[in-house]
Design a protein around this motif. Sequence first.
Motif, PDB file in Angstrom:
ATOM      1  N   LEU A   1      33.107  45.289  26.145  1.00  0.00           N
ATOM      2  CA  LEU A   1      33.375  44.104  25.319  1.00  0.00           C
ATOM      3  C   LEU A   1      32.315  43.019  25.453  1.00  0.00           C
ATOM      4  O   LEU A   1      32.447  41.949  24.868  1.00  0.00           O
ATOM      5  CB  LEU A   1      34.748  43.522  25.681  1.00  0.00           C
ATOM      6  N   SER A   2      31.258  43.282  26.191  1.00  0.00           N
ATOM      7  CA  SER A   2      30.270  42.243  26.489  1.00  0.00           C
ATOM      8  C   SER A   2      29.561  41.717  25.248  1.00  0.00           C
ATOM      9  O   SER A   2      29.106  40.580  25.224  1.00  0.00           O
ATOM     10  CB  SER A   2      29.231  42.768  27.489  1.00  0.00           C
ATOM     11  N   ASN A   3      29.437  42.548  24.209  1.00  0.00           N
ATOM     12  CA  ASN A   3      28.705  42.127  23.013  1.00  0.00           C
ATOM     13  C   ASN A   3      29.575  41.409  21.995  1.00  0.00           C
ATOM     14  O   ASN A   3      29.079  41.013  20.934  1.00  0.00           O
ATOM     15  CB  ASN A   3      28.053  43.344  22.333  1.00  0.00           C
ATOM     16  N   LEU A   4      30.862  41.234  22.291  1.00  0.00           N
ATOM     17  CA  LEU A   4      31.785  40.622  21.333  1.00  0.00           C
ATOM     18  C   LEU A   4      31.975  39.143  21.629  1.00  0.00           C
ATOM     19  O   LEU A   4      31.821  38.700  22.767  1.00  0.00           O
ATOM     20  CB  LEU A   4      33.139  41.336  21.389  1.00  0.00           C
TER      21      LEU A   4
ATOM     22  N   LEU B   1      37.201  38.083  19.683  1.00  0.00           N
ATOM     23  CA  LEU B   1      37.251  39.537  19.569  1.00  0.00           C
ATOM     24  C   LEU B   1      37.505  40.195  20.919  1.00  0.00           C
ATOM     25  O   LEU B   1      38.165  41.228  20.994  1.00  0.00           O
ATOM     26  CB  LEU B   1      35.948  40.058  18.970  1.00  0.00           C
ATOM     27  N   ARG B   2      36.973  39.594  21.987  1.00  0.00           N
ATOM     28  CA  ARG B   2      37.213  40.169  23.312  1.00  0.00           C
ATOM     29  C   ARG B   2      38.695  40.175  23.640  1.00  0.00           C
ATOM     30  O   ARG B   2      39.218  41.148  24.184  1.00  0.00           O
ATOM     31  CB  ARG B   2      36.439  39.392  24.382  1.00  0.00           C
ATOM     32  N   VAL B   3      39.378  39.080  23.322  1.00  0.00           N
ATOM     33  CA  VAL B   3      40.822  39.003  23.573  1.00  0.00           C
ATOM     34  C   VAL B   3      41.551  40.068  22.761  1.00  0.00           C
ATOM     35  O   VAL B   3      42.443  40.765  23.263  1.00  0.00           O
ATOM     36  CB  VAL B   3      41.351  37.598  23.237  1.00  0.00           C
ATOM     37  N   GLN B   4      41.164  40.210  21.480  1.00  0.00           N
ATOM     38  CA  GLN B   4      41.798  41.205  20.612  1.00  0.00           C
ATOM     39  C   GLN B   4      41.556  42.617  21.126  1.00  0.00           C
ATOM     40  O   GLN B   4      42.480  43.436  21.198  1.00  0.00           O
ATOM     41  CB  GLN B   4      41.246  41.074  19.196  1.00  0.00           C
ATOM     42  N   MET B   5      40.312  42.903  21.510  1.00  0.00           N
ATOM     43  CA  MET B   5      39.989  44.250  21.970  1.00  0.00           C
ATOM     44  C   MET B   5      40.633  44.566  23.317  1.00  0.00           C
ATOM     45  O   MET B   5      40.977  45.717  23.591  1.00  0.00           O
ATOM     46  CB  MET B   5      38.473  44.421  22.057  1.00  0.00           C
ATOM     47  N   ARG B   6      40.805  43.546  24.169  1.00  0.00           N
ATOM     48  CA  ARG B   6      41.529  43.775  25.428  1.00  0.00           C
ATOM     49  C   ARG B   6      42.924  44.304  25.132  1.00  0.00           C
ATOM     50  O   ARG B   6      43.386  45.264  25.760  1.00  0.00           O
ATOM     51  CB  ARG B   6      41.643  42.479  26.231  1.00  0.00           C
ATOM     52  N   SER B   7      43.586  43.676  24.177  1.00  0.00           N
ATOM     53  CA  SER B   7      44.941  44.103  23.811  1.00  0.00           C
ATOM     54  C   SER B   7      44.929  45.524  23.271  1.00  0.00           C
ATOM     55  O   SER B   7      45.817  46.328  23.573  1.00  0.00           O
ATOM     56  CB  SER B   7      45.534  43.146  22.765  1.00  0.00           C
ATOM     57  N   GLU B   8      43.916  45.837  22.458  1.00  0.00           N
ATOM     58  CA  GLU B   8      43.852  47.171  21.857  1.00  0.00           C
ATOM     59  C   GLU B   8      43.580  48.241  22.899  1.00  0.00           C
ATOM     60  O   GLU B   8      44.139  49.344  22.841  1.00  0.00           O
ATOM     61  CB  GLU B   8      42.789  47.184  20.758  1.00  0.00           C
ATOM     62  N   ILE B   9      42.720  47.930  23.880  1.00  0.00           N
ATOM     63  CA  ILE B   9      42.432  48.905  24.938  1.00  0.00           C
ATOM     64  C   ILE B   9      43.673  49.143  25.798  1.00  0.00           C
ATOM     65  O   ILE B   9      43.989  50.278  26.160  1.00  0.00           O
ATOM     66  CB  ILE B   9      41.244  48.427  25.797  1.00  0.00           C
TER      67      ILE B   9
ATOM     68  N   ALA C   1      39.649  42.261  33.963  1.00  0.00           N
ATOM     69  CA  ALA C   1      40.196  43.135  35.003  1.00  0.00           C
ATOM     70  C   ALA C   1      41.663  42.815  35.261  1.00  0.00           C
ATOM     71  O   ALA C   1      42.499  43.728  35.368  1.00  0.00           O
ATOM     72  CB  ALA C   1      39.381  42.979  36.287  1.00  0.00           C
ATOM     73  N   MET C   2      42.004  41.537  35.364  1.00  0.00           N
ATOM     74  CA  MET C   2      43.384  41.139  35.670  1.00  0.00           C
ATOM     75  C   MET C   2      44.345  41.550  34.555  1.00  0.00           C
ATOM     76  O   MET C   2      45.474  41.968  34.820  1.00  0.00           O
ATOM     77  CB  MET C   2      43.450  39.619  35.871  1.00  0.00           C
ATOM     78  N   THR C   3      43.921  41.413  33.302  1.00  0.00           N
ATOM     79  CA  THR C   3      44.830  41.684  32.185  1.00  0.00           C
ATOM     80  C   THR C   3      44.951  43.160  31.850  1.00  0.00           C
ATOM     81  O   THR C   3      45.985  43.593  31.337  1.00  0.00           O
ATOM     82  CB  THR C   3      44.363  40.926  30.923  1.00  0.00           C
ATOM     83  N   LEU C   4      43.921  43.950  32.158  1.00  0.00           N
ATOM     84  CA  LEU C   4      43.919  45.351  31.739  1.00  0.00           C
ATOM     85  C   LEU C   4      44.408  46.325  32.807  1.00  0.00           C
ATOM     86  O   LEU C   4      45.087  47.300  32.496  1.00  0.00           O
ATOM     87  CB  LEU C   4      42.495  45.763  31.332  1.00  0.00           C
TER      88      LEU C   4
END
Length: 357
Positions: A161-164, A168-176, A197-200
């Motif tokens: 997610l580093s390039n987002l 978008l990072r928050v959205q992609m965290r949820s999707e992953i 790390a904490m959320t995933l």
Amino acid sequence: MASVELKNIRKAYGSLDVIHNISLSIEDGQFVALVGPSGCGKSTLLRMIAGLEEISGGEVIIDNAVVNELTPRERNIAMVFQSYALYPHMTVAQNMGFNLKLSGLPKPQIEQRVAEAARMLDLTKLMERKPAQLSGGQRQRVAMGRAIVRNPAVFLFDEPLSNLDAKLRVQMRSEIKTLHQKVKTTSIYVTHDQIEAMTLADRIVVLNQGNIEQEGTPLELYKKPANLFVAAFIGSPAMNLIAGIVEGEGGVPAARLSDGTAIRIAPDRKVRPGQVVTVGLRPEHLTPGGRDGNALAGQTLLVEPTGAQTHVVFDLAGQPVTAVVDGDYAARYGARFEANIASDQVHIFDRGTGLAL
């Protein structure tokens, strides 16, 4: 799905060791995050698991089999990189199914797997588009879909997610996280972002200079950091760290700061009078007012409203200390700020070793 075990893994470039005898067990279906600052060895360790980096010593065991001599393809893993690495001339469907085509899978099976992954990642309406017609988040979903269709034993994520941008990072965290809950494939995720790390993750492994500092659940690392490095790394805003000396006050231990402030310590802390320590105070545990618990006070140096919360930075024993308060709290620059914290929320570390007491 498969378990992953590392036994005394070492990586050296000539005489320089960068990974120092790391041992780690990851259970079947777990989501484990490798987290740490840049240069700590987390991406190198991931690449050694993938077979992209030669191992200097130790064993990588996937699904109870030593894979040191196997190629990345033979290890039955799928990797999602920071760069999307999509073929610009291919459509979404072609990108997702390309590796299956190379492996000789029949076309009907390729189409079935690609369609299933597309439904899972909400890409069905984008299958005929090319990468240039997609947003950054959509491209990353395609890269994830390309990994999913292979039905790997293990997913490896290298800072995907580093390039987002932040939203978008928050959205992609949820999707992953949603994806992992659906497929339940063993996943190893590298990031320098402790919030990711904490959320995933089910478990977090904190790395520093090629060593494991601590591993455990997100809550274990937050509530009981093993040392100063973990305490400072886990949590946002970062834990406040202040020098103190242990005193006994009627049998109740306290840490005396340089300005004379005494911070009472929970009686189960293994401290002794005269011991030089570092006191750790999490910003969210400092509540306005000085009546209960440990009363702390100092001049307000900075007020940072963030909406629901406000970060108040005040002077304590000659250094800035951050408190997280309600967004409606009326803090003023230059005014006296008073806060308190319960003794059982005060962290104590030995100044010499950095270990939690």
